[in-house]
Structures are given as C-alpha cells and as structure tokens.
Design an enzyme around this catalytic site. Structure first.
Site, mmCIF file in Angstrom:
data_model
loop_
_atom_site.group_PDB
_atom_site.id
_atom_site.type_symbol
_atom_site.label_atom_id
_atom_site.label_comp_id
_atom_site.label_asym_id
_atom_site.label_seq_id
_atom_site.Cartn_x
_atom_site.Cartn_y
_atom_site.Cartn_z
ATOM 1 N N ASP A 22 0.966 -1.310 0.069
ATOM 2 C CA ASP A 22 0.041 -0.104 0.124
ATOM 3 C C ASP A 22 0.924 1.144 0.141
ATOM 4 O O ASP A 22 0.616 2.159 0.822
ATOM 5 C CB ASP A 22 -0.989 0.148 1.297
ATOM 6 C CG ASP A 22 -2.058 1.153 1.125
ATOM 7 O OD1 ASP A 22 -2.506 1.412 0.072
ATOM 8 O OD2 ASP A 22 -2.395 1.414 2.122
ATOM 9 N N ASP B 159 2.316 2.397 8.100
ATOM 10 C CA ASP B 159 1.013 1.760 7.548
ATOM 11 C C ASP B 159 1.403 0.393 6.748
ATOM 12 O O ASP B 159 1.121 0.232 5.497
ATOM 13 C CB ASP B 159 0.302 2.560 6.470
ATOM 14 C CG ASP B 159 -1.352 2.193 6.500
ATOM 15 O OD1 ASP B 159 -1.550 1.431 6.977
ATOM 16 O OD2 ASP B 159 -1.807 2.921 5.597
HETATM 17 N N1 LIG Z 1 4.171 6.383 13.933
HETATM 18 C C1 LIG Z 1 3.262 7.519 13.384
HETATM 19 N N2 LIG Z 1 3.872 8.970 14.027
HETATM 20 C C2 LIG Z 1 3.321 9.755 13.263
HETATM 21 N N3 LIG Z 1 2.142 10.004 12.527
HETATM 22 C C3 LIG Z 1 1.648 8.632 12.408
HETATM 23 C C4 LIG Z 1 2.409 7.401 12.451
HETATM 24 N N4 LIG Z 1 1.599 6.546 12.093
HETATM 25 C C5 LIG Z 1 0.516 7.090 11.372
HETATM 26 N N5 LIG Z 1 0.705 8.356 11.312
HETATM 27 C C6 LIG Z 1 -0.336 9.185 10.976
HETATM 28 O O1 LIG Z 1 -1.697 8.770 10.725
HETATM 29 C C7 LIG Z 1 -2.111 8.634 9.643
HETATM 30 C C8 LIG Z 1 -2.861 7.157 9.521
HETATM 31 O O2 LIG Z 1 -1.982 5.920 9.598
HETATM 32 P P1 LIG Z 1 -1.847 4.765 8.692
HETATM 33 O O3 LIG Z 1 -1.825 5.236 7.477
HETATM 34 O O4 LIG Z 1 -1.072 3.797 9.463
HETATM 35 O O5 LIG Z 1 -3.256 4.162 9.069
HETATM 36 P P2 LIG Z 1 -4.758 3.843 8.128
HETATM 37 O O6 LIG Z 1 -5.672 3.462 8.880
HETATM 38 O O7 LIG Z 1 -4.350 2.973 7.183
HETATM 39 O O8 LIG Z 1 -4.899 5.354 7.720
HETATM 40 P P3 LIG Z 1 -5.319 5.526 6.150
HETATM 41 O O9 LIG Z 1 -6.636 4.762 5.832
HETATM 42 O O10 LIG Z 1 -5.635 7.046 6.254
HETATM 43 O O11 LIG Z 1 -4.086 5.104 5.158
HETATM 44 C C9 LIG Z 1 -0.988 8.569 8.740
HETATM 45 O O12 LIG Z 1 -1.310 9.077 7.427
HETATM 46 C C10 LIG Z 1 0.168 9.316 9.385
HETATM 47 O O13 LIG Z 1 -0.534 10.724 9.099
HETATM 48 MG MG LIG Z 2 -2.329 5.017 5.542
#
Ligand SMILES: Nc1ncnc2c1ncn2[C@@H]1O[C@H](COP(=O)(O)OP(=O)(O)OP(=O)(O)O)[C@@H](O)[C@H]1O
Ligand SMILES: [Mg+2]
Length: 262
Positions: free
Chosen positions: A196, A214
């Site tokens: 992804d 992610d």
């Molecule tokens: N370790 C981290 N430190 C800082 N910000 C983070 C971190 N992990 C995630 N984020 C923030 O949170 C958002 C969502 O996290 P992630 O992409 O892991 O989850 P997701 O549920 O897949 O979200 P999406 O559906 O929006 O992709 C990221 O795009 C980022 O902005």
């Molecule tokens: Mg994400």
C-alpha cells in the site's frame, strides 16, 4: 491501587475525555464511540497499567479502518497509538488482509480475531522492516486491536506526508533513491512487499528522511498476490517522483528491486 497507577489512568482517561469533548463539537462523535468500545478502553487501561502509555493525547488521524493517536510513553517518549476499529470495520476487507498469509493461517475467522491478527501483522511487518534497516516507526507493543509505536515527528507535531512537502529537485531524487533501496531491502532481505505504498504512506522526517508507515497490508513474497502488489507499489512511487524529474521506468525499477545481483 497505588497512587502512581491511579494518576496514570486518570491521565489516559483525561486524554479520552478531551477527545470526546473535541469530537462532540464536530460531526465525528460516532467515530469516537466506535473506536473506544469497552474492550478497547480496557486494552488502553492495561497498556497504561503496564507502563507503556503514560498519557493519551488527541487524534493524529481518523482513517477508514483505524485511528491514530498521539501519546506519551516511558521516559516521556513520544508515541503513536494505532487503534484498529472493531465495530465499524468491513469484514470482507479485513479478511482480505489476512488470507494467503501463512503466518495467520490458524486465526479464527471472526471479525474480532481477524482484526487482532491484522494488528499483530502490522507489528510483525514493522519489526521485519526495521530488522533489515528500513526506516519505519519502531514497533513497541501490540495488544488486541491496539498497536503502540514510535511517533514520527517532533514535539507533538507529526511529520508531513511525502505528498505535502515541497522538495528541491535534488532532495526529491535522493528520497526516491532511498525509497528504492528500502523497497529492495524489504523484498530481498525481509522477503516482503509493502502493498500500500504511496505518497500518503511515506512521511518525511525532521532530517528530510523518508519513513515508511502503514504496514498492515504488507505481504510476504510467498503470498499469491505479492508480485501484483509490488508492481502497484512501484507504479505509485515512480509515478509520484516524476514531478522531481525522475525518469526511471517501472521495468527498470522492478529489476533493481527484484534482481539479487545488483
Ligand atoms: N508512527 C507515526 N507517527 C506519526 N504519525 C503517524 C504514525 N503512524 C501513522 N501516522 C499518521 O496517521 C495516519 C494514518 O496512519 P496509517 O496510514 O497507519 O493508518 P490507516 O488506517 O491506514 O490510515 P489511512 O486509511 O488514512 O491510510 C498517517 O497517514 C500519518 O499521518
Ligand atoms: Mg495510511
């Protein structure tokens, strides 16, 4: 209950309360209620009691299947806490993230168990990536649907997505090369594909370094769709970096990532 633990729980509760108040003002109240069902609250309290979370802050992101919160951990370390939603998640989608991964063959096919497996899967993928020198948030602990990891950012401000930073051309080219090397290490040394990868799942850290996030969708190279996912990741990354003058073709990059004589 000893005083110190009591205080910690209060701090966590305070974070939750602040969040509720905040979200009540917006139209997202339902989302908040879904995230913090009683089981999730219990898990957060347990992580607080075990010292992993000292205080829970506000949301960094509210996504489709998970929400990410800012938190403070041991030694005042800044953390990101990813909470996979149990109630409002899509069973079929979650099943798709687990099917074909032999690490999770024996997981019961209930929504709850699949979500817990998915959270463990992201934790293990982060660890695998970290072990081969790919910059990802350091995974700290996973419990049920809650994943605690290193916060990427400084002083409570999360690092921006690659999509949202303006880079000079040389920095763009440099980050592109670093990304290809990360993808090569993931593929060859860790035996996995992110699945992804895009400018939304790459953060640009304080030293202008790319950090891949992610990893829940990541699959092993033995997975029946790993080649398709790799090609899609390459397409996204190569496509994005065209704006910084990168001219490499998808074919070339695929060869660089998969050819073990490079
Ligand atoms: N370790 C981290 N430190 C800082 N910000 C983070 C971190 N992990 C995630 N984020 C923030 O949170 C958002 C969502 O996290 P992630 O992409 O892991 O989850 P997701 O549920 O897949 O979200 P999406 O559906 O929006 O992709 C990221 O795009 C980022 O902005
Ligand atoms: Mg994400």
């Amino acid at each position: 209950m000893p005083d110190s633990i009591d205080k910690r729980i209060l701090k966590v509760e305070f974070g939750l309360e602040a969040l509720r108040v905040k979200e009540r003002d917006s139209d997202e109240r339902k989302v908040t209620e879904n995230v913090f069902d009683n089981a999730t609250l219990k898990t957060l309290y347990h992580l607080s009691n075990s010292g992993y979370i000292e205080a829970l802050g506000g949301p960094i992101s509210t996504g489709k299947e998970a929400n990410v919160f800012y938190a403070i951990g041991k030694g005042d370390r800044e953390l990101a806490v990813k909470i996979y939603r149990i109630s409002s998640s899509n069973f079929k989608a979650i099943l798709g993230y687990i099917v074909g991964d032999h690490r999770f063959e024996n997981v019961k096919r209930t929504k709850r168990d699949l979500i817990f497996a998915w959270a463990r899967k992201e934790f293990q993928n982060l660890l695998r990536a970290q072990n081969v020198g790919v910059r990802v948030p350091e995974p700290i602990i996973v419990e049920r649907n809650v994943l605690v990891m290193e916060f990427i950012g400084e002083d409570g401000i999360a690092s921006p997505h690659l999509r949202d930073v303006k880079l000079v051309r040389e920095d763009g080219e440099k980050i592109f090369e670093e990304m290809i090397e990360f993808m090569r290490r993931l593929y060859q040394d860790a035996g996995m594909v992110h699945g992804d990868l895009s400018e939304y799942n790459i953060l640009i850290g304080p030293q202008n370094e790319p950090v891949i996030i992610d990893m829940g969708q990541g699959v092993l190279t033995s997975h029946y769709r790993s080649r398709e996912f790799l090609e899609r990741d390459i397409e996204n990354v190569v496509g994005f970096f065209r704006r910084y003058g990168v001219k490499a073709t998808k074919r070339e990059i695929l060869r660089r990532i998969t050819d073990n004589n490079q």
